[in-house]
Motif scaffolding. Sequence first.
Motif, PDB file in Angstrom:
ATOM      1  N   SER A 183       0.790  -1.240   0.000  1.00  0.00           N
ATOM      2  CA  SER A 183       0.000   0.000   0.000  1.00  0.00           C
ATOM      3  C   SER A 183       0.822   1.291   0.000  1.00  0.00           C
ATOM      4  CB  SER A 183      -0.974  -0.003   1.183  1.00  0.00           C
ATOM      5  OG  SER A 183      -0.227  -0.029   2.383  1.00  0.00           O
ATOM      6  N   GLN A 184       1.971   1.316   0.660  1.00  0.00           N
ATOM      7  CA  GLN A 184       2.759   2.557   0.720  1.00  0.00           C
ATOM      8  C   GLN A 184       3.914   2.568  -0.283  1.00  0.00           C
ATOM      9  OE1 GLN A 184       1.618   5.090   2.624  1.00  0.00           O
ATOM     10  NE2 GLN A 184      -0.007   3.606   3.041  1.00  0.00           N
ATOM     11  N   LEU A 185       3.935   1.606  -1.174  1.00  0.00           N
ATOM     12  CA  LEU A 185       5.039   1.563  -2.146  1.00  0.00           C
ATOM     13  C   LEU A 185       4.689   2.416  -3.353  1.00  0.00           C
ATOM     14  CD1 LEU A 185       5.943  -2.244  -2.187  1.00  0.00           C
ATOM     15  CD2 LEU A 185       7.250  -0.367  -1.173  1.00  0.00           C
ATOM     16  N   PRO A 186       5.659   3.193  -3.870  1.00  0.00           N
ATOM     17  CA  PRO A 186       5.373   3.960  -5.084  1.00  0.00           C
ATOM     18  C   PRO A 186       5.122   3.007  -6.245  1.00  0.00           C
ATOM     19  CG  PRO A 186       7.692   4.140  -4.449  1.00  0.00           C
ATOM     20  CD  PRO A 186       7.010   3.386  -3.360  1.00  0.00           C
ATOM     21  N   LEU A 187       4.162   3.349  -7.113  1.00  0.00           N
ATOM     22  CA  LEU A 187       3.900   2.503  -8.291  1.00  0.00           C
ATOM     23  C   LEU A 187       5.097   2.592  -9.227  1.00  0.00           C
ATOM     24  CD1 LEU A 187       0.214   2.716  -9.489  1.00  0.00           C
ATOM     25  CD2 LEU A 187       1.565   0.685  -8.886  1.00  0.00           C
ATOM     26  N   LEU A 188       5.559   1.463  -9.715  1.00  0.00           N
ATOM     27  CA  LEU A 188       6.762   1.450 -10.543  1.00  0.00           C
ATOM     28  C   LEU A 188       6.399   1.064 -11.969  1.00  0.00           C
ATOM     29  CD1 LEU A 188       8.924  -0.534  -7.988  1.00  0.00           C
ATOM     30  CD2 LEU A 188       9.025   1.920  -8.403  1.00  0.00           C
ATOM     31  N   GLN A 189       7.151   1.618 -12.922  1.00  0.00           N
ATOM     32  CA  GLN A 189       6.892   1.306 -14.330  1.00  0.00           C
ATOM     33  C   GLN A 189       8.016   0.438 -14.897  1.00  0.00           C
ATOM     34  OE1 GLN A 189       4.070   2.159 -15.718  1.00  0.00           O
ATOM     35  NE2 GLN A 189       3.438   3.370 -13.945  1.00  0.00           N
ATOM     36  N   GLY A 190       7.669  -0.390 -15.860  1.00  0.00           N
ATOM     37  CA  GLY A 190       8.626  -1.162 -16.678  1.00  0.00           C
ATOM     38  C   GLY A 190       9.816  -1.682 -15.917  1.00  0.00           C
ATOM     39  N   ASN A 191      10.992  -1.228 -16.301  1.00  0.00           N
ATOM     40  CA  ASN A 191      12.235  -1.760 -15.766  1.00  0.00           C
ATOM     41  C   ASN A 191      12.497  -1.391 -14.311  1.00  0.00           C
ATOM     42  OD1 ASN A 191      13.916  -3.601 -16.876  1.00  0.00           O
ATOM     43  ND2 ASN A 191      15.593  -2.111 -17.192  1.00  0.00           N
ATOM     44  N   MET A 192      11.681  -0.466 -13.789  1.00  0.00           N
ATOM     45  CA  MET A 192      11.863  -0.054 -12.395  1.00  0.00           C
ATOM     46  C   MET A 192      11.238  -1.064 -11.435  1.00  0.00           C
ATOM     47  SD  MET A 192      13.448   2.779 -12.466  1.00  0.00           S
ATOM     48  CE  MET A 192      13.145   3.519 -10.861  1.00  0.00           C
ATOM     49  N   LYS A 193      10.422  -1.953 -11.992  1.00  0.00           N
ATOM     50  CA  LYS A 193       9.745  -2.924 -11.121  1.00  0.00           C
ATOM     51  C   LYS A 193      10.756  -3.901 -10.493  1.00  0.00           C
ATOM     52  CE  LYS A 193       5.298  -2.749 -13.461  1.00  0.00           C
ATOM     53  NZ  LYS A 193       4.140  -3.500 -13.950  1.00  0.00           N
ATOM     54  N   TYR A 194      10.278  -4.710  -9.572  1.00  0.00           N
ATOM     55  CA  TYR A 194      11.184  -5.627  -8.865  1.00  0.00           C
ATOM     56  C   TYR A 194      11.504  -6.868  -9.702  1.00  0.00           C
ATOM     57  CZ  TYR A 194      10.299  -2.672  -4.905  1.00  0.00           C
ATOM     58  OH  TYR A 194      10.219  -1.581  -4.082  1.00  0.00           O
ATOM     59  N   ASP A 195      12.732  -7.350  -9.535  1.00  0.00           N
ATOM     60  CA  ASP A 195      13.127  -8.605 -10.190  1.00  0.00           C
ATOM     61  C   ASP A 195      12.578  -9.798  -9.411  1.00  0.00           C
ATOM     62  OD1 ASP A 195      15.122  -7.636 -12.268  1.00  0.00           O
ATOM     63  OD2 ASP A 195      15.912  -6.706 -10.444  1.00  0.00           O
ATOM     64  N   ILE A 196      12.514  -9.622  -8.101  1.00  0.00           N
ATOM     65  CA  ILE A 196      12.093 -10.731  -7.222  1.00  0.00           C
ATOM     66  C   ILE A 196      11.229 -10.162  -6.084  1.00  0.00           C
ATOM     67  CG2 ILE A 196      12.923 -12.482  -5.555  1.00  0.00           C
ATOM     68  CD1 ILE A 196      15.540 -12.568  -7.248  1.00  0.00           C
ATOM     69  N   ILE A 197      10.143 -10.856  -5.785  1.00  0.00           N
ATOM     70  CA  ILE A 197       9.382 -10.538  -4.564  1.00  0.00           C
ATOM     71  C   ILE A 197       9.404 -11.788  -3.687  1.00  0.00           C
ATOM     72  CG2 ILE A 197       7.135  -9.906  -3.586  1.00  0.00           C
ATOM     73  CD1 ILE A 197       6.541  -8.322  -6.128  1.00  0.00           C
ATOM     74  N   VAL A 198       9.754 -11.576  -2.416  1.00  0.00           N
ATOM     75  CA  VAL A 198       9.849 -12.706  -1.494  1.00  0.00           C
ATOM     76  C   VAL A 198       8.988 -12.407  -0.273  1.00  0.00           C
ATOM     77  CG1 VAL A 198      11.982 -11.736  -0.487  1.00  0.00           C
ATOM     78  CG2 VAL A 198      11.444 -14.130  -0.115  1.00  0.00           C
ATOM     79  N   SER A 199       8.380 -13.452   0.282  1.00  0.00           N
ATOM     80  CA  SER A 199       7.637 -13.243   1.518  1.00  0.00           C
ATOM     81  C   SER A 199       7.497 -14.538   2.316  1.00  0.00           C
ATOM     82  CB  SER A 199       6.236 -12.693   1.226  1.00  0.00           C
ATOM     83  OG  SER A 199       5.571 -12.413   2.451  1.00  0.00           O
ATOM     84  N   ASN A 200       7.627 -14.378   3.625  1.00  0.00           N
ATOM     85  CA  ASN A 200       7.250 -15.428   4.565  1.00  0.00           C
ATOM     86  C   ASN A 200       6.088 -14.835   5.360  1.00  0.00           C
ATOM     87  OD1 ASN A 200       7.077 -17.481   6.436  1.00  0.00           O
ATOM     88  ND2 ASN A 200       8.809 -16.747   7.657  1.00  0.00           N
ATOM     89  N   PRO A 201       4.886 -14.846   4.797  1.00  0.00           N
ATOM     90  CA  PRO A 201       3.792 -14.101   5.416  1.00  0.00           C
ATOM     91  C   PRO A 201       3.194 -14.854   6.598  1.00  0.00           C
ATOM     92  CG  PRO A 201       2.977 -15.276   3.509  1.00  0.00           C
ATOM     93  CD  PRO A 201       4.456 -15.573   3.601  1.00  0.00           C
ATOM     94  N   PRO A 202       2.340 -14.189   7.390  1.00  0.00           N
ATOM     95  CA  PRO A 202       1.609 -14.921   8.434  1.00  0.00           C
ATOM     96  C   PRO A 202       0.759 -15.985   7.740  1.00  0.00           C
ATOM     97  CG  PRO A 202       1.330 -12.535   8.649  1.00  0.00           C
ATOM     98  CD  PRO A 202       1.970 -12.779   7.334  1.00  0.00           C
ATOM     99  N   TYR A 203       0.849 -17.251   8.184  1.00  0.00           N
ATOM    100  CA  TYR A 203       0.119 -18.288   7.433  1.00  0.00           C
ATOM    101  C   TYR A 203      -0.635 -19.307   8.297  1.00  0.00           C
ATOM    102  CZ  TYR A 203       4.663 -20.837   7.815  1.00  0.00           C
ATOM    103  OH  TYR A 203       5.824 -21.425   8.239  1.00  0.00           O
ATOM    104  N   ILE A 204      -0.742 -19.044   9.584  1.00  0.00           N
ATOM    105  CA  ILE A 204      -1.481 -19.990  10.429  1.00  0.00           C
ATOM    106  C   ILE A 204      -2.983 -19.657  10.329  1.00  0.00           C
ATOM    107  CG2 ILE A 204      -1.724 -20.932  12.777  1.00  0.00           C
ATOM    108  CD1 ILE A 204       1.161 -21.164  11.884  1.00  0.00           C
ATOM    109  N   PRO A 205      -3.838 -20.645  10.013  1.00  0.00           N
ATOM    110  CA  PRO A 205      -5.277 -20.369  10.012  1.00  0.00           C
ATOM    111  C   PRO A 205      -5.708 -19.854  11.395  1.00  0.00           C
ATOM    112  CG  PRO A 205      -4.818 -22.514   9.022  1.00  0.00           C
ATOM    113  CD  PRO A 205      -3.533 -22.021   9.627  1.00  0.00           C
ATOM    114  N   SER A 206      -6.549 -18.809  11.424  1.00  0.00           N
ATOM    115  CA  SER A 206      -6.872 -18.140  12.707  1.00  0.00           C
ATOM    116  C   SER A 206      -7.309 -19.121  13.791  1.00  0.00           C
ATOM    117  CB  SER A 206      -7.979 -17.107  12.510  1.00  0.00           C
ATOM    118  OG  SER A 206      -7.606 -16.223  11.489  1.00  0.00           O
TER     119      SER A 206
END
Length: 295
Positions: A183-206
């Motif tokens: 939500s707070q990341l600037p929108l990026l165009q073309g080559n400015m975008k990320y090469d890799i996105i990584v996440s270890n998000p919260p994943y336990i069912p509530s």
Amino acid sequence: MPTGGEIITIREALKKGTDMLEYVEIETPVLEAGVILSFVLGCDRAYIYSHGDKFIGENETNKFFALIEERSRGKPTQYITGFQEFMSLRFEVNQHVLIPRPETEILVEKIIEYVKENYTGRVNILDIGTGSGCISVSLAYYLPDSHITAVDISWEALEVAKRNAENAGVENRVKFIQSDLFSQLPLLQGNMKYDIIVSNPPYIPSLDLTSLQLEVRGYEPLKALDGGDDGLYFYRRIIKGSLDFLKPGGLLAFEVGYNQAQLVCDLMKECFSEVEIIKDLAKVDRVVTGKLKCM
Ligand code: GLN
């Protein structure tokens, strides 16, 4: 526990501390009593094992047994000493961040290998839900041409992550942003975008949160664990957001929880190709990766 004024040796302290932890069924009592004693004495574990006959001071004895009691009540040793090793680096932790887990090293190793095979120059990586910063800082440390953006919704977690980046000497290549996912990341165009996105998000069912072991449910930040009704809430949101923030052909890499790998693969299949599952050392499906299809 010894009463005030009693002078005891390192060996005696270790033995009593170990017995106290064993009594409450801590799985690795010898190791943890050793870690806590070396923390109190300000020395490494090799020292305490080779100086068993040495007497320890009254203050140190009292402090040691007070911490052993905290551990007995469920507080993880890492929150007592304030540190956890991850990817052979030393990470500061406190109760605002999840304690880095050895399984997460599989995710980091996979990305390191992928970058070494596929990139020669600069590579831009986004780490979502950085927590202690263990993923971002290790990637920056082992990939000298990487530039990492690390986001977390928790300001307190980012403070810890920043110190970890400084301690590893990579603060110039890791940028921290307080943000609910993208939500707070600037929108990026073309080559400015990320090469890799990584996440270890919260994943336990509530609903499963209450059945986690006391060390986790009583002490680690719930926000870092709760993955919504089916545990997949953050995977859905991150997969959707990646379509805007990842370069075509870029890699999305997740750590996943128990029995989630196939479900996460299914969520990714429409927009990602070469979707792969990687197992951890216990042969449990642990990491899912895929490349954003060029549309
Ligand atoms: N990225 C951090 C880790 O892997 C935090 C993960 C989380 O809080 N869900 O440990």
